[in-house]
Design a protein around this motif. Sequence first.
Motif, mmCIF file in Angstrom:
data_model
loop_
_atom_site.group_PDB
_atom_site.id
_atom_site.type_symbol
_atom_site.label_atom_id
_atom_site.label_comp_id
_atom_site.label_asym_id
_atom_site.label_seq_id
_atom_site.Cartn_x
_atom_site.Cartn_y
_atom_site.Cartn_z
ATOM 1 N N SER A 83 -14.853 -3.350 16.293
ATOM 2 C CA SER A 83 -14.852 -2.143 17.128
ATOM 3 C C SER A 83 -16.062 -1.239 16.940
ATOM 4 C CB SER A 83 -13.573 -1.351 16.872
ATOM 5 O OG SER A 83 -13.455 -1.016 15.500
ATOM 6 N N GLY A 84 -17.114 -1.732 16.315
ATOM 7 C CA GLY A 84 -18.275 -0.901 16.038
ATOM 8 C C GLY A 84 -18.982 -0.371 17.262
ATOM 9 N N SER A 85 -18.853 -1.038 18.389
ATOM 10 C CA SER A 85 -19.447 -0.535 19.626
ATOM 11 C C SER A 85 -18.387 -0.338 20.699
ATOM 12 C CB SER A 85 -20.557 -1.482 20.114
ATOM 13 O OG SER A 85 -20.061 -2.782 20.292
ATOM 14 N N ALA A 86 -17.160 -0.133 20.273
ATOM 15 C CA ALA A 86 -16.043 0.031 21.209
ATOM 16 C C ALA A 86 -16.087 1.383 21.907
ATOM 17 C CB ALA A 86 -14.712 -0.108 20.469
ATOM 18 N N ILE A 87 -15.433 1.444 23.035
ATOM 19 C CA ILE A 87 -15.240 2.708 23.739
ATOM 20 C C ILE A 87 -14.137 3.500 23.061
ATOM 21 C CG2 ILE A 87 -14.569 3.761 25.929
ATOM 22 C CD1 ILE A 87 -15.637 1.131 27.265
ATOM 23 N N ALA A 88 -13.035 2.801 22.712
ATOM 24 C CA ALA A 88 -11.905 3.485 22.087
ATOM 25 C C ALA A 88 -10.952 2.489 21.452
ATOM 26 C CB ALA A 88 -11.144 4.299 23.134
ATOM 27 N N ASN A 89 -10.326 2.916 20.372
ATOM 28 C CA ASN A 89 -9.152 2.222 19.854
ATOM 29 C C ASN A 89 -7.981 2.774 20.641
ATOM 30 O OD1 ASN A 89 -9.806 0.431 17.561
ATOM 31 N ND2 ASN A 89 -10.769 2.284 16.781
ATOM 32 N N LEU A 90 -7.307 1.940 21.401
ATOM 33 C CA LEU A 90 -6.262 2.410 22.297
ATOM 34 C C LEU A 90 -4.897 2.530 21.636
ATOM 35 C CD1 LEU A 90 -7.144 0.314 25.468
ATOM 36 C CD2 LEU A 90 -7.724 2.704 24.994
ATOM 37 N N GLU A 91 -4.600 1.586 20.752
ATOM 38 C CA GLU A 91 -3.228 1.529 20.243
ATOM 39 C C GLU A 91 -3.162 0.656 19.002
ATOM 40 O OE1 GLU A 91 1.092 0.117 22.040
ATOM 41 O OE2 GLU A 91 -0.720 -0.764 22.873
ATOM 42 N N VAL A 92 -2.355 1.078 18.065
ATOM 43 C CA VAL A 92 -1.947 0.205 16.970
ATOM 44 C C VAL A 92 -0.505 -0.165 17.283
ATOM 45 C CG1 VAL A 92 -1.503 0.004 14.503
ATOM 46 C CG2 VAL A 92 -3.509 1.261 15.301
ATOM 47 N N GLU A 93 -0.297 -1.413 17.672
ATOM 48 C CA GLU A 93 1.033 -1.865 18.085
ATOM 49 C C GLU A 93 1.985 -1.975 16.907
ATOM 50 O OE1 GLU A 93 0.748 -5.575 20.134
ATOM 51 O OE2 GLU A 93 -0.405 -4.732 21.790
ATOM 52 N N SER A 94 1.459 -2.435 15.794
ATOM 53 C CA SER A 94 2.309 -2.607 14.626
ATOM 54 C C SER A 94 1.471 -2.432 13.376
ATOM 55 C CB SER A 94 2.969 -3.992 14.628
ATOM 56 O OG SER A 94 1.994 -5.003 14.577
ATOM 57 N N LEU A 95 2.123 -1.968 12.339
ATOM 58 C CA LEU A 95 1.497 -1.814 11.028
ATOM 59 C C LEU A 95 2.566 -2.108 9.991
ATOM 60 C CD1 LEU A 95 -0.612 -0.898 8.935
ATOM 61 C CD2 LEU A 95 0.078 1.464 9.418
ATOM 62 N N VAL A 96 2.292 -3.091 9.154
ATOM 63 C CA VAL A 96 3.259 -3.500 8.144
ATOM 64 C C VAL A 96 2.552 -3.571 6.791
ATOM 65 C CG1 VAL A 96 4.863 -5.312 7.413
ATOM 66 C CG2 VAL A 96 4.498 -4.890 9.856
ATOM 67 N N HIS A 97 3.136 -2.919 5.802
ATOM 68 C CA HIS A 97 2.660 -3.043 4.426
ATOM 69 C C HIS A 97 3.552 -4.075 3.750
ATOM 70 C CE1 HIS A 97 -0.086 0.299 4.744
ATOM 71 N NE2 HIS A 97 0.854 0.940 5.402
ATOM 72 N N LYS A 98 3.001 -5.235 3.453
ATOM 73 C CA LYS A 98 3.811 -6.349 2.968
ATOM 74 C C LYS A 98 3.988 -6.365 1.460
ATOM 75 C CE LYS A 98 3.297 -9.181 6.942
ATOM 76 N NZ LYS A 98 3.343 -10.536 7.439
ATOM 77 N N LYS A 99 3.000 -5.897 0.725
ATOM 78 C CA LYS A 99 3.064 -5.845 -0.741
ATOM 79 C C LYS A 99 2.364 -4.576 -1.185
ATOM 80 C CE LYS A 99 3.936 -10.408 -2.055
ATOM 81 N NZ LYS A 99 4.822 -10.814 -3.084
ATOM 82 N N PRO A 100 2.722 -4.056 -2.342
ATOM 83 C CA PRO A 100 2.032 -2.856 -2.837
ATOM 84 C C PRO A 100 0.616 -3.189 -3.319
ATOM 85 C CG PRO A 100 3.614 -3.623 -4.455
ATOM 86 C CD PRO A 100 3.814 -4.471 -3.228
ATOM 87 N N THR A 101 -0.238 -2.193 -3.233
ATOM 88 C CA THR A 101 -1.583 -2.278 -3.779
ATOM 89 C C THR A 101 -1.637 -1.316 -4.960
ATOM 90 O OG1 THR A 101 -2.541 -2.829 -1.635
ATOM 91 C CG2 THR A 101 -4.036 -1.883 -3.275
ATOM 92 N N PHE A 102 -2.254 -1.765 -6.046
ATOM 93 C CA PHE A 102 -2.320 -0.967 -7.265
ATOM 94 C C PHE A 102 -3.768 -0.586 -7.560
ATOM 95 C CE2 PHE A 102 1.338 -3.845 -7.663
ATOM 96 C CZ PHE A 102 2.351 -2.906 -7.770
ATOM 97 N N HIS A 103 -3.943 0.471 -8.347
ATOM 98 C CA HIS A 103 -5.285 0.868 -8.763
ATOM 99 C C HIS A 103 -5.982 -0.332 -9.393
ATOM 100 C CE1 HIS A 103 -3.560 5.194 -9.253
ATOM 101 N NE2 HIS A 103 -3.763 4.880 -7.996
ATOM 102 N N GLY A 104 -7.210 -0.578 -8.966
ATOM 103 C CA GLY A 104 -7.974 -1.707 -9.487
ATOM 104 C C GLY A 104 -7.883 -2.960 -8.639
ATOM 105 N N ASP A 105 -6.969 -2.994 -7.670
ATOM 106 C CA ASP A 105 -6.901 -4.155 -6.773
ATOM 107 C C ASP A 105 -8.105 -4.146 -5.835
ATOM 108 O OD1 ASP A 105 -4.532 -5.120 -7.811
ATOM 109 O OD2 ASP A 105 -3.283 -4.509 -6.116
ATOM 110 N N THR A 106 -8.578 -5.341 -5.502
ATOM 111 C CA THR A 106 -9.669 -5.482 -4.546
ATOM 112 C C THR A 106 -9.097 -6.030 -3.254
ATOM 113 O OG1 THR A 106 -11.256 -5.862 -6.321
ATOM 114 C CG2 THR A 106 -11.915 -6.548 -4.099
ATOM 115 N N ILE A 107 -9.444 -5.365 -2.161
ATOM 116 C CA ILE A 107 -8.911 -5.709 -0.847
ATOM 117 C C ILE A 107 -9.972 -6.449 -0.037
ATOM 118 C CG2 ILE A 107 -7.932 -4.777 1.292
ATOM 119 C CD1 ILE A 107 -6.154 -4.410 -1.225
ATOM 120 N N TYR A 108 -9.550 -7.496 0.631
ATOM 121 C CA TYR A 108 -10.371 -8.278 1.558
ATOM 122 C C TYR A 108 -9.638 -8.293 2.888
ATOM 123 C CZ TYR A 108 -12.440 -9.771 -2.801
ATOM 124 O OH TYR A 108 -13.047 -9.778 -4.037
#
Length: 171
Positions: A83-108
């Motif tokens: 979305s770096g050259s997008a006009i707009a983010n229109l909608e987030v249809e769904s958002l699910v947190h499946k597992k917890p993230t802890f201090h020191g975790d690296t996210i990809y």
Amino acid sequence: MTIYERPFGRCLEDFTVGDVYRHWPGKTITEADDHLFCMTTMNHHPLHSDAWFAEHETVHGRNVVVGNLVYSVVLGMSVPDVSGSAIANLEVESLVHKKPTFHGDTIYAETRVLNVVRSNSKPDRGVVTVETKGFNQRAEEVCFFRRNVMVWTREALPARRRPYSEEDAWS
């Protein structure tokens, strides 16, 4: 002389259903990142900022990174590829947190293209539907979301401009 422009976002014609973008680099989320984000967003839940509370009063036994930070990091990782050259983010249809993230975790993160539709009413743009997943260093999926992004066609994509000329930069 050759000038290289770093790709940042895509236009409608660059998206193909089924393509996957592997975003780079990952981000290690520190305790400071989590605390700053919590205080900035007024989330004062002790699960995120009170080590004694997290150790003695929660099921995880340690601080958990606030979910909106995890989502924001994963979303941010996708911006250069999606979305770096997008006009707009229109909608987030769904958002699910499946597992917890802890201090020191690296996210990809990785994003898959689900749908590409050119606008019937405005031929200079279209809507791309993507799903993005965030993973920790243990290959556990921690976050998932699906969103719709309005993007320019290649022909309508505005040129990148800078507040100085090429001559000014390298004279």
